[in-house]
Write a protein that holds these residues in place. Structure first.
Motif, PDB file in Angstrom:
ATOM      1  N   GLY A  98       0.830  -1.204   0.000  1.00  0.00           N
ATOM      2  CA  GLY A  98       0.000   0.000   0.000  1.00  0.00           C
ATOM      3  C   GLY A  98       0.855   1.240   0.000  1.00  0.00           C
ATOM      4  N   ASP A  99       1.476   1.525   1.140  1.00  0.00           N
ATOM      5  CA  ASP A  99       2.305   2.729   1.213  1.00  0.00           C
ATOM      6  C   ASP A  99       3.720   2.481   0.716  1.00  0.00           C
ATOM      7  N   GLU A 100       4.080   1.235   0.482  1.00  0.00           N
ATOM      8  CA  GLU A 100       5.423   0.949  -0.019  1.00  0.00           C
ATOM      9  C   GLU A 100       5.442  -0.384  -0.766  1.00  0.00           C
ATOM     10  N   LEU A 101       6.497  -0.496  -1.555  1.00  0.00           N
ATOM     11  CA  LEU A 101       6.737  -1.752  -2.275  1.00  0.00           C
ATOM     12  C   LEU A 101       8.050  -2.298  -1.723  1.00  0.00           C
ATOM     13  N   ARG A 102       8.056  -3.568  -1.360  1.00  0.00           N
ATOM     14  CA  ARG A 102       9.289  -4.189  -0.903  1.00  0.00           C
ATOM     15  C   ARG A 102       9.828  -5.086  -1.989  1.00  0.00           C
ATOM     16  N   VAL A 103      11.037  -4.812  -2.402  1.00  0.00           N
ATOM     17  CA  VAL A 103      11.625  -5.550  -3.503  1.00  0.00           C
ATOM     18  C   VAL A 103      12.758  -6.423  -2.958  1.00  0.00           C
ATOM     19  N   HIS A 104      12.659  -7.716  -3.222  1.00  0.00           N
ATOM     20  CA  HIS A 104      13.700  -8.658  -2.797  1.00  0.00           C
ATOM     21  C   HIS A 104      14.642  -8.868  -3.976  1.00  0.00           C
ATOM     22  N   VAL A 105      15.898  -8.533  -3.756  1.00  0.00           N
ATOM     23  CA  VAL A 105      16.863  -8.565  -4.851  1.00  0.00           C
ATOM     24  C   VAL A 105      17.991  -9.538  -4.512  1.00  0.00           C
ATOM     25  N   GLU A 106      18.304 -10.431  -5.451  1.00  0.00           N
ATOM     26  CA  GLU A 106      19.434 -11.349  -5.237  1.00  0.00           C
ATOM     27  C   GLU A 106      20.669 -10.747  -5.882  1.00  0.00           C
ATOM     28  N   ILE A 107      21.734 -10.644  -5.084  1.00  0.00           N
ATOM     29  CA  ILE A 107      22.941 -10.009  -5.626  1.00  0.00           C
ATOM     30  C   ILE A 107      24.089 -10.998  -5.762  1.00  0.00           C
ATOM     31  N   GLY A 108      23.788 -12.218  -6.059  1.00  0.00           N
ATOM     32  CA  GLY A 108      24.870 -13.188  -6.283  1.00  0.00           C
ATOM     33  C   GLY A 108      25.009 -14.168  -5.137  1.00  0.00           C
ATOM     34  N   ASN A 109      25.260 -15.426  -5.469  1.00  0.00           N
ATOM     35  CA  ASN A 109      25.469 -16.468  -4.471  1.00  0.00           C
ATOM     36  C   ASN A 109      24.296 -16.631  -3.511  1.00  0.00           C
ATOM     37  N   GLY A 110      23.106 -16.357  -3.969  1.00  0.00           N
ATOM     38  CA  GLY A 110      21.924 -16.526  -3.120  1.00  0.00           C
ATOM     39  C   GLY A 110      21.770 -15.466  -2.050  1.00  0.00           C
ATOM     40  N   CYS A 111      22.596 -14.431  -2.105  1.00  0.00           N
ATOM     41  CA  CYS A 111      22.507 -13.371  -1.098  1.00  0.00           C
ATOM     42  C   CYS A 111      21.351 -12.420  -1.449  1.00  0.00           C
ATOM     43  N   LEU A 112      20.375 -12.337  -0.531  1.00  0.00           N
ATOM     44  CA  LEU A 112      19.177 -11.544  -0.795  1.00  0.00           C
ATOM     45  C   LEU A 112      19.189 -10.228  -0.028  1.00  0.00           C
ATOM     46  N   LEU A 113      18.804  -9.160  -0.709  1.00  0.00           N
ATOM     47  CA  LEU A 113      18.620  -7.865  -0.056  1.00  0.00           C
ATOM     48  C   LEU A 113      17.158  -7.479  -0.193  1.00  0.00           C
ATOM     49  N   VAL A 114      16.643  -6.783   0.833  1.00  0.00           N
ATOM     50  CA  VAL A 114      15.295  -6.237   0.731  1.00  0.00           C
ATOM     51  C   VAL A 114      15.421  -4.724   0.680  1.00  0.00           C
ATOM     52  N   LEU A 115      14.727  -4.104  -0.261  1.00  0.00           N
ATOM     53  CA  LEU A 115      14.718  -2.646  -0.274  1.00  0.00           C
ATOM     54  C   LEU A 115      13.286  -2.154  -0.353  1.00  0.00           C
ATOM     55  N   ARG A 116      13.095  -0.923   0.073  1.00  0.00           N
ATOM     56  CA  ARG A 116      11.752  -0.341   0.060  1.00  0.00           C
ATOM     57  C   ARG A 116      11.695   0.789  -0.925  1.00  0.00           C
ATOM     58  N   THR A 117      10.595   0.866  -1.627  1.00  0.00           N
ATOM     59  CA  THR A 117      10.400   1.997  -2.506  1.00  0.00           C
ATOM     60  C   THR A 117       8.929   2.373  -2.405  1.00  0.00           C
ATOM     61  N   SER A 118       8.584   3.594  -2.762  1.00  0.00           N
ATOM     62  CA  SER A 118       7.198   4.009  -2.574  1.00  0.00           C
ATOM     63  C   SER A 118       6.307   3.219  -3.516  1.00  0.00           C
ATOM     64  N   GLY A 119       5.126   2.871  -3.058  1.00  0.00           N
ATOM     65  CA  GLY A 119       4.241   1.976  -3.792  1.00  0.00           C
ATOM     66  C   GLY A 119       3.660   2.569  -5.055  1.00  0.00           C
ATOM     67  N   ASP A 120       3.825   3.883  -5.242  1.00  0.00           N
ATOM     68  CA  ASP A 120       3.166   4.488  -6.402  1.00  0.00           C
ATOM     69  C   ASP A 120       4.042   4.466  -7.663  1.00  0.00           C
ATOM     70  N   GLU A 121       5.278   4.031  -7.503  1.00  0.00           N
ATOM     71  CA  GLU A 121       6.137   3.966  -8.687  1.00  0.00           C
ATOM     72  C   GLU A 121       5.703   2.829  -9.606  1.00  0.00           C
ATOM     73  N   ARG A 122       6.093   2.912 -10.852  1.00  0.00           N
ATOM     74  CA  ARG A 122       5.714   1.855 -11.779  1.00  0.00           C
ATOM     75  C   ARG A 122       6.377   0.554 -11.333  1.00  0.00           C
ATOM     76  N   SER A 123       5.565  -0.414 -11.013  1.00  0.00           N
ATOM     77  CA  SER A 123       6.135  -1.619 -10.427  1.00  0.00           C
ATOM     78  C   SER A 123       6.514  -2.665 -11.466  1.00  0.00           C
ATOM     79  N   GLU A 124       6.238  -2.384 -12.768  1.00  0.00           N
ATOM     80  CA  GLU A 124       6.583  -3.388 -13.791  1.00  0.00           C
ATOM     81  C   GLU A 124       8.089  -3.674 -13.802  1.00  0.00           C
ATOM     82  N   SER A 125       8.896  -2.620 -13.514  1.00  0.00           N
ATOM     83  CA  SER A 125      10.341  -2.812 -13.574  1.00  0.00           C
ATOM     84  C   SER A 125      10.844  -3.669 -12.405  1.00  0.00           C
ATOM     85  N   TYR A 126       9.932  -3.978 -11.452  1.00  0.00           N
ATOM     86  CA  TYR A 126      10.346  -4.791 -10.308  1.00  0.00           C
ATOM     87  C   TYR A 126       9.718  -6.176 -10.349  1.00  0.00           C
TER      88      TYR A 126
END
Ligand code: ADP
Ligand code: MG
Length: 373
Positions: free
Chosen positions: A323-351
């Motif tokens: 709702g107020d944010e989008l949480r994007v789980h990103v793998e940066i190699g070797n199964g290492c996962l990062l979570v980042l937050r971005t505002s929910g109103d951005e175009r989410s297709e790129s995520y």
């Protein structure tokens, strides 16, 4: 094992000191230490929270202060005098516990008046003080009701009123809002904080809820395994965690592991186990050649369009809309996962899962701390 030395806090000078724990240890069975070398100073008018996971020794520490348990070693000083031999009723402390039941057969007024009756206060004075404190906790119209005719939140207000009515030196609360639902908890957190501020009370407040500790307290003592890990303001605890335990227990943090290559001017260069190198603020734990944990908060990670110093390539694994944010789980190699937050109103297709993404953050927004898998 020694805990954080709370007594060396420069902000605490002798005159406004109210409580001191000095090298306090506690074992219930003589074998296992549940509180280990605890040092802590609390100033008059201060709101201090004990925050930590279940079993970390918060309640035991509070019970020793209240007088329901005694330290196995060390001293507790109240207003300059040791209180080891003072029974609970002589310590002049108001207590509110999650399960500290009200007397079911007494009305709200009678429940609140109880501590004054015990202290043999005159009838007129009791009436006056009860009316005053009932206004304070907004129960003025409920005086004749029985506890069973009140909601959970109202019952906790009665418990609070009963703890405040005799104008105690110190108010101790152990998870007082634990049984209430989220919205009510948040309302009462602010209400309790405002009341305590207005009366300039000294409060020790136990909670396992980090949001509660951060919003209510002047200082937070983070407990783990009977040891205070850090004692600091909510802002310091959040922004400058003393170690990886605090960094991951309070708020959300991404953890990366690596080996420190070099430390210059407070900035560490780290070779990540997942590949690549990054820079981070160097804590005392970051020593050249040693393993460390790097922590970075989800809100500090940005999605990069151009390649900046800290940028690394990743692949989106999942996007969760809140709702107020989008949480994007990103793998940066070797199964290492990062979570980042971005505002929910951005175009989410790129995520969408599978999308390539570049992420980065400023070196001063991440910390190289002790290695904790
Ligand atoms: P917290 O309040 O942080 O959850 P406690 O102070 O209640 O932690 O408990 C710390 C440790 O002491 C736990 O391992 C718990 O099982 C143990 N403990 C607590 N109270 C007692 C007791 N009365 N007798 C024996 N062990 C206890
Ligand atoms: Mg407890």
């Amino acid at each position: 094992m020694r805990g954080y030395d709370g007594t060396s806090d420069a902000a605490c000078n002798g005159t406004d000191l109210q409580v001191s724990f000095k090298d306090v240890c506690k074992s219930y069975d003589g074998d296992n230490w549940v509180v280990k070398g605890l040092n802590l100073d609390i100033k008059k008018g201060e709101f201090v929270s004990f925050l930590g996971p279940s079993g970390s020794g918060k309640t035991t520490t509070l019970m020793m202060l209240a007088g329901f348990e005694s330290p196995s070693e060390g001293d507790i000083i109240l207003d300059g005098s040791p209180i080891q031999n003072l029974p609970p009723e002589k310590r002049d402390m108001g207590v509110v516990f999650q399960n500290y039941a009200l007397f079911p057969h007494l009305t709200v007024e009678e429940n609140i008046a109880y501590p004054l009756k015990m202290r043999k206060v005159s009838k007129e004075k009791i009436q006056q003080q009860v009316a005053e404190v009932m206004r304070l906790v907004q129960l003025d119209k409920m005086g004749k009701r029985k506890p069973s005719e009140l909601s959970g939140g109202q019952q906790q207000r009665v418990a609070l009123a009963r703890a405040l009515v005799f104008e105690p030196k110190l108010v101790l609360m152990d998870e007082p809002l634990g049984a209430l639902d989220k919205r009510l908890r948040e309302d009462l957190q602010l209400e309790i904080k405002h009341i305590c501020n207005r009366l300039n009370l000294t409060v020790v407040y136990v909670t396992h809820d980090q949001g509660e500790a951060l919003t209510m307290s002047d200082r937070v003592a983070v407990f783990n395994d009977g040891v205070i890990q850090q004692l600091a303001t909510p802002e310091e605890i959040y922004q400058r965690p003393a170690n990886t335990f605090v960094a991951t227990f309070v708020g959300e943090n991404n953890k990366l592991h690596g080996v420190v290559q070099d430390v210059t001017n407070g900035i560490a260069e780290i070779r990540l186990n997942s590949g690549g190198a990054i820079k981070a603020r160097a804590s005392l734990h970051a020593r050249k050649g040693e393993q460390c944990t790097v922590v970075v908060r989800p809100e500090k990670i940005s999605i990069c369009t151009d390649v900046s110093e800290c940028a690394m390539e990743g692949v989106v694994r999942e996007s969760v809309f809140y709702g107020d944010e989008l949480r994007v789980h990103v793998e940066i190699g070797n199964g290492c996962l990062l979570v980042l937050r971005t505002s929910g109103d951005e175009r989410s297709e790129s995520y969408q899962p599978g999308a390539s993404i570049k992420v980065g953050w400023r070196p001063e927004d991440c910390e190289a701390l002790d290695y904790l898998p």
